[in-house]
Scaffold this motif. Sequence first.
Motif, PDB file in Angstrom:
ATOM      1  N   SER A  55       0.820  -1.221   0.000  1.00 11.43           N
ATOM      2  CA  SER A  55       0.000   0.000   0.000  1.00 11.43           C
ATOM      3  C   SER A  55       0.850   1.267   0.000  1.00 11.43           C
ATOM      4  CB  SER A  55      -0.953  -0.004   1.204  1.00 11.43           C
ATOM      5  OG  SER A  55      -0.254  -0.197   2.413  1.00 11.43           O
ATOM      6  N   SER A  56       2.137   1.127  -0.298  1.00 11.74           N
ATOM      7  CA  SER A  56       3.031   2.287  -0.421  1.00 11.74           C
ATOM      8  C   SER A  56       3.447   2.410  -1.887  1.00 11.74           C
ATOM      9  CB  SER A  56       4.277   2.121   0.451  1.00 11.74           C
ATOM     10  OG  SER A  56       3.940   2.062   1.815  1.00 11.74           O
ATOM     11  N   ASP A  57       3.071   3.532  -2.521  1.00  8.47           N
ATOM     12  CA  ASP A  57       3.408   3.676  -3.935  1.00  8.47           C
ATOM     13  C   ASP A  57       4.871   4.101  -4.101  1.00  8.47           C
ATOM     14  OD1 ASP A  57       3.520   6.463  -3.504  1.00  8.47           O
ATOM     15  OD2 ASP A  57       1.431   6.728  -4.095  1.00  8.47           O
ATOM     16  N   GLU A  58       5.333   4.095  -5.348  1.00  9.54           N
ATOM     17  CA  GLU A  58       6.738   4.389  -5.629  1.00  9.54           C
ATOM     18  C   GLU A  58       7.124   5.801  -5.220  1.00  9.54           C
ATOM     19  OE1 GLU A  58       7.601   3.552  -9.689  1.00  9.54           O
ATOM     20  OE2 GLU A  58       7.196   1.405  -9.505  1.00  9.54           O
ATOM     21  N   ASP A  59       6.173   6.741  -5.332  1.00  3.00           N
ATOM     22  CA  ASP A  59       6.456   8.125  -4.952  1.00  3.00           C
ATOM     23  C   ASP A  59       6.736   8.228  -3.452  1.00  3.00           C
ATOM     24  OD1 ASP A  59       6.444  11.109  -5.457  1.00  3.00           O
ATOM     25  OD2 ASP A  59       4.770  10.964  -4.038  1.00  3.00           O
ATOM     26  N   LEU A  60       5.907   7.562  -2.648  1.00  2.00           N
ATOM     27  CA  LEU A  60       6.113   7.594  -1.193  1.00  2.00           C
ATOM     28  C   LEU A  60       7.458   6.964  -0.841  1.00  2.00           C
ATOM     29  CD1 LEU A  60       4.961   8.244   1.623  1.00  2.00           C
ATOM     30  CD2 LEU A  60       3.895   5.976   1.607  1.00  2.00           C
ATOM     31  N   ILE A  61       7.785   5.849  -1.443  1.00  3.38           N
ATOM     32  CA  ILE A  61       9.050   5.173  -1.153  1.00  3.38           C
ATOM     33  C   ILE A  61      10.236   6.057  -1.548  1.00  3.38           C
ATOM     34  CG2 ILE A  61      10.500   3.206  -1.803  1.00  3.38           C
ATOM     35  CD1 ILE A  61       7.884   1.559  -1.988  1.00  3.38           C
ATOM     36  N   ALA A  62      10.101   6.746  -2.686  1.00  5.74           N
ATOM     37  CA  ALA A  62      11.198   7.587  -3.170  1.00  5.74           C
ATOM     38  C   ALA A  62      11.444   8.796  -2.278  1.00  5.74           C
ATOM     39  CB  ALA A  62      10.910   8.051  -4.593  1.00  5.74           C
ATOM     40  N   ARG A  63      10.433   9.231  -1.505  1.00  4.62           N
ATOM     41  CA  ARG A  63      10.575  10.420  -0.652  1.00  4.62           C
ATOM     42  C   ARG A  63      11.361  10.146   0.620  1.00  4.62           C
ATOM     43  NH1 ARG A  63       4.470  11.608  -0.194  1.00  4.62           N
ATOM     44  NH2 ARG A  63       5.105  12.737   1.680  1.00  4.62           N
ATOM     45  N   PHE A  64      11.587   8.882   0.950  1.00  8.33           N
ATOM     46  CA  PHE A  64      12.274   8.554   2.206  1.00  8.33           C
ATOM     47  C   PHE A  64      13.383   7.531   1.951  1.00  8.33           C
ATOM     48  CE2 PHE A  64       8.043   9.984   3.413  1.00  8.33           C
ATOM     49  CZ  PHE A  64       8.322  10.894   4.428  1.00  8.33           C
ATOM     50  N   PRO A  65      14.333   7.859   1.071  1.00  7.71           N
ATOM     51  CA  PRO A  65      15.382   6.879   0.752  1.00  7.71           C
ATOM     52  C   PRO A  65      16.329   6.604   1.913  1.00  7.71           C
ATOM     53  CG  PRO A  65      15.921   9.019  -0.201  1.00  7.71           C
ATOM     54  CD  PRO A  65      14.518   9.131   0.358  1.00  7.71           C
ATOM     55  N   GLU A  66      16.396   7.531   2.877  1.00 11.14           N
ATOM     56  CA  GLU A  66      17.357   7.395   3.977  1.00 11.14           C
ATOM     57  C   GLU A  66      16.847   6.508   5.104  1.00 11.14           C
ATOM     58  OE1 GLU A  66      14.739  10.879   5.237  1.00 11.14           O
ATOM     59  OE2 GLU A  66      15.332   9.819   3.426  1.00 11.14           O
ATOM     60  N   VAL A  67      15.556   6.161   5.083  1.00 11.01           N
ATOM     61  CA  VAL A  67      14.976   5.381   6.186  1.00 11.01           C
ATOM     62  C   VAL A  67      15.213   3.889   5.944  1.00 11.01           C
ATOM     63  CG1 VAL A  67      12.853   4.781   7.399  1.00 11.01           C
ATOM     64  CG2 VAL A  67      13.233   7.141   6.644  1.00 11.01           C
ATOM     65  N   GLU A  68      15.755   3.223   6.960  1.00 13.68           N
ATOM     66  CA  GLU A  68      15.955   1.770   6.871  1.00 13.68           C
ATOM     67  C   GLU A  68      14.618   1.077   6.642  1.00 13.68           C
ATOM     68  OE1 GLU A  68      17.313  -2.049   9.647  1.00 13.68           O
ATOM     69  OE2 GLU A  68      17.457   0.001  10.448  1.00 13.68           O
ATOM     70  N   ARG A  69      14.593   0.131   5.701  1.00 14.29           N
ATOM     71  CA  ARG A  69      13.371  -0.615   5.413  1.00 14.29           C
ATOM     72  C   ARG A  69      13.573  -2.101   5.666  1.00 14.29           C
ATOM     73  NH1 ARG A  69      11.197  -0.307  -0.169  1.00 14.29           N
ATOM     74  NH2 ARG A  69      13.153   0.595  -0.877  1.00 14.29           N
ATOM     75  N   LYS A  70      12.565  -2.721   6.261  1.00 13.84           N
ATOM     76  CA  LYS A  70      12.507  -4.173   6.381  1.00 13.84           C
ATOM     77  C   LYS A  70      11.270  -4.630   5.618  1.00 13.84           C
ATOM     78  CE  LYS A  70      14.919  -5.166  10.720  1.00 13.84           C
ATOM     79  NZ  LYS A  70      14.829  -5.870  12.029  1.00 13.84           N
ATOM     80  N   THR A  71      11.491  -5.430   4.578  1.00 13.40           N
ATOM     81  CA  THR A  71      10.399  -5.866   3.718  1.00 13.40           C
ATOM     82  C   THR A  71       9.983  -7.288   4.074  1.00 13.40           C
ATOM     83  OG1 THR A  71      11.238  -4.470   1.932  1.00 13.40           O
ATOM     84  CG2 THR A  71       9.672  -6.189   1.332  1.00 13.40           C
ATOM     85  N   TYR A  72       8.659  -7.482   4.173  1.00 22.88           N
ATOM     86  CA  TYR A  72       8.089  -8.786   4.517  1.00 22.88           C
ATOM     87  C   TYR A  72       7.229  -9.274   3.355  1.00 22.88           C
ATOM     88  CZ  TYR A  72       9.629  -7.905   9.285  1.00 22.88           C
ATOM     89  OH  TYR A  72      10.400  -7.674  10.394  1.00 22.88           O
ATOM     90  N   PRO A  73       7.036 -10.566   3.226  1.00 28.82           N
ATOM     91  CA  PRO A  73       6.198 -11.085   2.134  1.00 28.82           C
ATOM     92  C   PRO A  73       4.727 -10.753   2.346  1.00 28.82           C
ATOM     93  CG  PRO A  73       6.871 -12.864   3.603  1.00 28.82           C
ATOM     94  CD  PRO A  73       7.632 -11.648   4.043  1.00 28.82           C
ATOM     95  N   LEU A  74       3.977 -10.718   1.242  1.00 29.99           N
ATOM     96  CA  LEU A  74       2.536 -10.475   1.336  1.00 29.99           C
ATOM     97  C   LEU A  74       1.859 -11.556   2.180  1.00 29.99           C
ATOM     98  CD1 LEU A  74       1.669  -9.348  -2.299  1.00 29.99           C
ATOM     99  CD2 LEU A  74       1.301  -8.016  -0.223  1.00 29.99           C
ATOM    100  N   ALA A  75       2.268 -12.795   1.989  1.00 35.44           N
ATOM    101  CA  ALA A  75       1.706 -13.914   2.750  1.00 35.44           C
ATOM    102  C   ALA A  75       2.477 -14.041   4.061  1.00 35.44           C
ATOM    103  CB  ALA A  75       1.797 -15.202   1.941  1.00 35.44           C
ATOM    104  N   LYS A  76       1.921 -13.458   5.122  1.00 32.65           N
ATOM    105  CA  LYS A  76       2.576 -13.489   6.431  1.00 32.65           C
ATOM    106  C   LYS A  76       1.516 -13.628   7.503  1.00 32.65           C
ATOM    107  CE  LYS A  76       2.916  -8.399   6.678  1.00 32.65           C
ATOM    108  NZ  LYS A  76       2.011  -8.139   5.537  1.00 32.65           N
ATOM    109  N   ASN A  77       1.950 -13.911   8.714  1.00 35.21           N
ATOM    110  CA  ASN A  77       1.010 -14.216   9.797  1.00 35.21           C
ATOM    111  C   ASN A  77       0.639 -13.008  10.649  1.00 35.21           C
ATOM    112  OD1 ASN A  77       0.925 -16.978   9.143  1.00 35.21           O
ATOM    113  ND2 ASN A  77       2.815 -17.356  10.289  1.00 35.21           N
TER     114      ASN A  77
END
Length: 216
Positions: A55-77
Amino acid sequence: MANSTFTILLGGNLVVTDRVRHAIAGSRVIAADSGMRHAAGLGVIPELWVGDFDSSDEDLIARFPEVERKTYPLAKNETDGEIATAEAIERGAKRLILIGALGGERSDHALQHFLLAMSLAERGFDILLASGDEEAIPFLPGKKAIDLPKDALFSVLGFSALSGLDILGARYPLKDFSLPFGSSRTVSNVAEGPVEFHLKSGKAMILARPHDFSGA
């Protein structure tokens, strides 16, 4: 970093108010997926951004390149919000402010935030949920005090039967009251200023509307 107050940015509605800004001032911040969109309005930079990022579009992601990201799979508990909360606890959180936890497009997510907050309160964490328009605080046996403006609306929602409920500083005070589960008796009260609550047994959620004076 010794600060044990964490703000979790969730994807629900948010109206940025002075009261919200004051509540989160000085806290550490973690964003859950689209909750990052609240960061700019609040003037904060999260230390971590977690989620499946569906639910985060490319524009939102591009605005915060300095923030550490942890990505999880869509299928999660777990939901992204639960993951963000767990990350905060792992980093030493004792108080958690869940911003954007009320309202939004997904009523199942909003209700889950209530249940998560209650579970965390039962584990000893200090919890506040806020949308700007509304605030919610888990209420377990003991005492709670909330600084509300005079004439602001609030309710006590029983998550079980309640006994020994006191409400002080309200237009409709109660003393040693027993509330059956499912009763609406404690919905739509009006603050006379700061309100104090006591409870002997049961669990509830205090839901306040600090800018709503429609009951005055």
